[in-house]
Structures are given as C-alpha cells and as structure tokens.
Design an enzyme around this catalytic site. Structure first.
Site, PDB file in Angstrom:
ATOM      1  N   HIS A  43      -8.196  11.292  28.372  1.00  0.00           N
ATOM      2  CA  HIS A  43      -8.540   9.871  28.318  1.00  0.00           C
ATOM      3  C   HIS A  43      -8.699   9.439  26.854  1.00  0.00           C
ATOM      4  O   HIS A  43      -8.181   8.399  26.460  1.00  0.00           O
ATOM      5  CB  HIS A  43      -9.826   9.632  29.102  1.00  0.00           C
ATOM      6  CG  HIS A  43     -10.222   8.201  29.234  1.00  0.00           C
ATOM      7  ND1 HIS A  43      -9.434   7.265  29.872  1.00  0.00           N
ATOM      8  CD2 HIS A  43     -11.329   7.534  28.807  1.00  0.00           C
ATOM      9  CE1 HIS A  43     -10.034   6.090  29.844  1.00  0.00           C
ATOM     10  NE2 HIS A  43     -11.185   6.217  29.204  1.00  0.00           N
ATOM     11  N   GLU A  55     -16.106  13.809  27.346  1.00  0.00           N
ATOM     12  CA  GLU A  55     -14.873  14.360  27.912  1.00  0.00           C
ATOM     13  C   GLU A  55     -14.631  15.775  27.416  1.00  0.00           C
ATOM     14  O   GLU A  55     -14.281  16.675  28.196  1.00  0.00           O
ATOM     15  CB  GLU A  55     -13.676  13.473  27.572  1.00  0.00           C
ATOM     16  CG  GLU A  55     -12.375  14.006  28.152  1.00  0.00           C
ATOM     17  CD  GLU A  55     -11.196  13.070  28.013  1.00  0.00           C
ATOM     18  OE1 GLU A  55     -10.185  13.307  28.692  1.00  0.00           O
ATOM     19  OE2 GLU A  55     -11.288  12.101  27.235  1.00  0.00           O
ATOM     20  N   PHE A  71     -16.119   2.182  32.562  1.00  0.00           N
ATOM     21  CA  PHE A  71     -17.451   1.606  32.669  1.00  0.00           C
ATOM     22  C   PHE A  71     -17.974   1.742  34.102  1.00  0.00           C
ATOM     23  O   PHE A  71     -17.214   1.682  35.071  1.00  0.00           O
ATOM     24  CB  PHE A  71     -17.433   0.132  32.279  1.00  0.00           C
ATOM     25  CG  PHE A  71     -17.316  -0.121  30.805  1.00  0.00           C
ATOM     26  CD1 PHE A  71     -17.424   0.897  29.876  1.00  0.00           C
ATOM     27  CD2 PHE A  71     -17.100  -1.413  30.339  1.00  0.00           C
ATOM     28  CE1 PHE A  71     -17.332   0.653  28.515  1.00  0.00           C
ATOM     29  CE2 PHE A  71     -16.995  -1.678  28.978  1.00  0.00           C
ATOM     30  CZ  PHE A  71     -17.109  -0.644  28.066  1.00  0.00           C
TER      31      PHE A  71
END
Length: 410
Positions: free
Chosen positions: A304, A315, A398
């Site tokens: 990502h 991550e 989000f």
C-alpha cells in the site's frame, strides 16, 4: 471461499493511470521507476499544488460530449476503463448472457468537483441554479450504473466504499459473486479522482499530504526516512473476472488468477492505523489462508505504501510479522502514480497481474534512505527479474479498513 472451491480468472485489464492508459504503457512507465508527480495548475494557491494526473485522455473525444457532460471525472475514467477491459478480454456483452455479467466498482471521493459548485449556489440562496444532474453525478452507485448502461451489463450492479481499500474490496466481492454462482463474469475495480481542490485541502489539513519539494517528482517517498505524506492522484482500473471454467469455455486469454482475499477492521481510530498493524496483519493472513498458501509461497508484495509516517510503519510491522522478518521483494507504486484513493487498490491489483505476467518486480521511486523499521527487500532503481507464482497486494484506508488479495500466474 477457499481456492479449492473454484478458480477465478483475470481475462481483461482496463487502465487509465498517471503512468499511462493501456497495460503496455503503464508497465513501461512503472519499470522506469520515475514518479509522475508534477506541479498542478488547477491547485494553484493551495498549500500543496502537486499531483499525479491522468494525461492523454479527453472525455469529450472518447466518450462523446453529451455523455461526458452528465458525469464527473471519476465516472469518465470508469467508463473508459470498462471499455478497455472488455476489449482486452474479447468479451461479448449482449443477448441472454448480459444478465450474468455484473459490475462492482470501488469509489471513495465521489463528485467533489461538481459539488463545490452546487453547494456554493445553494449557499448563495440560488437553489434554482443547482444542476438537475447534481444528484446523479454524486450518488455513489451511479458510477457502476453508468458503466453498466454504457456496456449493457445487466447482472448485479453496485459500488463498494472502504476508503482507500475500495478497489481491493470490490475485487474481493466480485470474486465471491463468481464463486457463489451469481455471475459468470464481473467487471470489477475502482475509479477516483483525488486531485480535486477540496480533497487536497482536506488531506493537507489532516497532515496526510507531502509538503512538496522544489522537485515534485521527489515528493512521495514510501518507506524512506524522509517521507512526509502522499501525493494525490487519480485513475481507474477495471479487471474482467470470470470463473476459470467459463474463461476456458470461451477460449479466453487468462492473464492471471485471483486466488484469495482477506479483510478486517482495525476498530482503533478514524484515520490513524493501528500502530502495530494488527488489522493489516489479520487481512493478509486471511488472504493467504483463503488462497490456501503459506507466507513462503508468496514471491512478491505490492505494498500500500502511502509514504505517511504512521501508515508505512504499521504496514511494515504487519508484513514483517506475517513473513517472519523476511518478506519477498516489495514494490510501492504510489511513489510513481500517486494515491488514487478508492481506485488505488484496483490499479495496484492490475499492476500485480502485470508483474506476474512479466515475472518482474517494478521499482519503488524515491527510496534513498530506507527506514530501519521497514527492513524489507524493497526493489528500487530498476525492475528485478524474479520468478514467482503468487503475489500479494495490500490496501488500507481511513476507518481502519484493511484488504488484501492474492494473485497467481495463469
């Protein structure tokens, strides 16, 4: 559903991205490893005036002025990507088969271009000047509806929204529709245009955007110690998915297989990720289990990688745990094409398919000093030829939205 219950094939790719508007051009640009970020005249006067736009696409010319006028930018991109995907798949939509062809698209930011104008008119006490098309431009389901109208697909039709994981979620949902027998073919992906001034302003106020540099192409630096946020982009990717048996029956080219998916919620914070990446880890482990594979079977990770301090750290921690501190070669495409929000996961899924086809991992741009907390094998400078059968693509958003996909070679 596990891979044992059925195989889902990717038979077509439709792309409009800052890196190009067809798979060949996109792959060439990604392989060059140079960012597409540039100074954006439409953002002049805002605190951040850098973006990654789609170029070489004129909606009036490609869609026709009448069709283009009734939609916003994100719908223009979706229709164009859908047409490209269907052509790439050699798919005939019509007759009795149309009712078995679905459309599932991920969207996050919606009609933020148009609505600034319309809300201004309403706020100025001029309701009669609000466009009668404002509603159909903005209802999230309309982007899937417009693609279906354009192509004649009469199966299940809807959008999904899981913030910046929306495109990835759409592909996972499409796979479930196929494996359940509800559809024979699904056009799945995402479309978004995050370059609208309102988006830029809001993300800047949240301190999620890069502050920019005198050289915009160096602004987005995933996993770099000097990273300070992402560059907003735009784009669309539509993948034609069908059961492998259906693809073979019509003698379609299979570009890759979608083997597994996983999803989770951090249940932690409205916009900050779980600091240890717990939800991200859960989604990745679910995707691997769904694909009936072990971490050691994965040969490439499309990360990502937004270049935010908290996001990249979370991550990296998740991936290091899943892969026992030894993840396979990683790339972070947002360093090149920017962050296309709801379309990002779909674009990166398409890039993962291309990586499997080419048996190469494209480089990450602007990684000059790798964060010691992200001690992964991140490919930089040039593509790395690397034989692999399975690849992982991750998306997070989000609200603690986490999604992951596992793709396999054809």
């Amino acid at each position: 559903m596990s891979a044992a219950r059925g195989e889902v094939a990717v038979t077509g790719l439709g792309l409009l991205t800052p890196a190009g508007n067809d798979p060949q051009t996109v792959w060439k640009t990604m392989s060059a490893g140079r960012s597409m970020a540039r100074t954006d005249p439409s953002l002049q006067g805002l605190p951040v005036a850098v973006s990654c736009p789609v170029t070489g696409f004129d909606p009036d010319e490609e869609l026709g002025r009448r069709l283009a006028r009734r939609m916003d930018r994100f719908a223009h991109l979706a229709i164009a990507a859908g047409r490209r995907a269907v052509a790439d798949a050699g798919l005939d939509i019509g007759g009795r088969t149309a009712g078995r062809i679905g459309v599932v698209l991920g969207v996050s930011s919606n009609s933020v271009y148009t609505y600034v104008t319309e809300f201004t008119r309403l706020g100025q006490g001029q309701p009669t000047r609000v466009s009668p098309l404002a509603l159909t431009r903005s209802v999230p389901s309309m982007v899937a509806g417009e693609v279906a109208i354009d192509l004649g697909a009469k199966g299940p039709n809807f959008t999904v929204s899981s913030a910046c994981a929306s495109g990835t979620t759409a592909l996972a949902v499409a796979r479930d529709l196929l494996l359940s027998g509800a559809c024979d073919v699904v056009l799945a992906g995402g479309s978004d245009s995050g370059r609208a001034p309102m988006n830029v302003t809001c993300f800047h106020q949240m301190r999620a955007l890069t502050s920019g540099t005198p050289r915009p192409e160096l602004a987005c630096r995933p996993f770099d110690t000097a990273r300070d946020g992402f560059v907003l982009g735009e784009g669309a990717a539509v993948l034609v998915l069908e059961r492998l048996s259906h693809a073979r029956a019509r003698d379609a080219r299979v570009r890759a297989r979608l083997r597994g998916s996983g999803a989770s919620a951090d249940a932690h914070h409205p916009f900050a990720p779980h600091p240890q990446g717990a939800g991200a880890e859960q989604a990745v482990r679910q995707a691997l289990a769904d694909a009936a594979c072990a971490p050691a079977d994965i040969g490439h990770i499309n990360a990502h990688g937004t270049a935010t301090r908290a996001g990249d750290t979370a991550e990296a921690l998740a991936l290091l745990r899943v892969f026992n501190a030894n993840p396979p070669p990683v790339t972070a495409p947002k360093s090149i094409v920017g962050h296309a929000l709801g379309a990002a996961g779909a674009i990166e899924a398409a890039l993962t398919v291309l990586a499997l086809e080419h048996q190469e991992v494209p480089p990450t741009a602007n990684l000059f000093c790798q964060d010691p907390g992200a001690e992964m094998d991140i490919v930089t400078t040039r593509p790395r030829t690397h034989g692999f059968d399975l690849a992982l693509s991750t998306s997070f958003g989000f609200g603690g939205q986490n999604a992951a996909l596992v793709f396999a070679t054809a």
